[in-house]
Motif scaffolding. Structure first.
Motif: not given
Length: 165
Positions: A74-96
């Motif tokens: 549960g804690i791993l899934l919650m951490t992955a979910f919350i961290g996914s926003y930063a990961v997607i933001g990093f992947r789309k940093h060209q789009e600001g």
């Protein structure tokens, strides 16, 4: 006065944190006894059995609640979910979108320290983050739903016109 109380060295840890440190201790103790979790919704009952807090006390922290109730997975899934926003933001940093993704991750991670999952504002942030970080997929989904609704509406209108229902 709460901030003064928090840093008052003459008070115990429990007094300085309004008993919330005891809730954390109870959650960690539950987790150590049951690393796979005790089951969703069971924190209040189990925390009372630790003799650290009274019966029926909420965790006041989504992190502690998830750790105790859902364990390692549960804690791993919650951490992955919350961290996914930063990961997607990093992947789309060209789009600001890097700062927006980091902002959502930081807000959720810090808010869940002192809140459980009940705050509507956090869930509005989650939903808006999904839409704003994935605008193409969101628009495609909406277009598909509008087409389905349009087809259903036409079918119902035909049924009414021709007396089928």
């Amino acid at each position: 006065s709460r901030i003064q109380l928090l840093f008052d060295p003459t008070r115990s840890e429990r007094e300085r944190t309004s008993q919330r440190s005891a809730l954390v201790d109870a959650g960690v103790q539950i987790f150590l006894q049951n690393p796979l979790g005790i089951g969703t919704g069971a924190y209040r009952v189990e925390a009372g059995s630790t003799n650290l807090v009274g019966n029926n006390r909420p965790a006041h922290s989504a992190w502690i609640k998830t750790l105790a109730e859902n364990g390692v997975l549960g804690i791993l899934l919650m951490t992955a979910f919350i961290g996914s926003y930063a990961v997607i933001g990093f992947r789309k940093h060209q789009e600001g979108k890097l700062l927006f993704g980091l902002f959502i991750t930081i807000v959720l991670a810090s808010a869940f320290i002192a809140k459980e999952f009940r705050g509507k504002s956090l869930w509005f942030l989650v939903a808006s983050g999904i839409v704003l970080l994935h605008p193409e997929q969101s628009l495609a989904y909406l277009r598909q739903k509008l087409k389905e609704t349009d087809i259903d509406a036409r079918r119902r209108l035909r049924e009414i016109r021709f007396g089928r229902k």
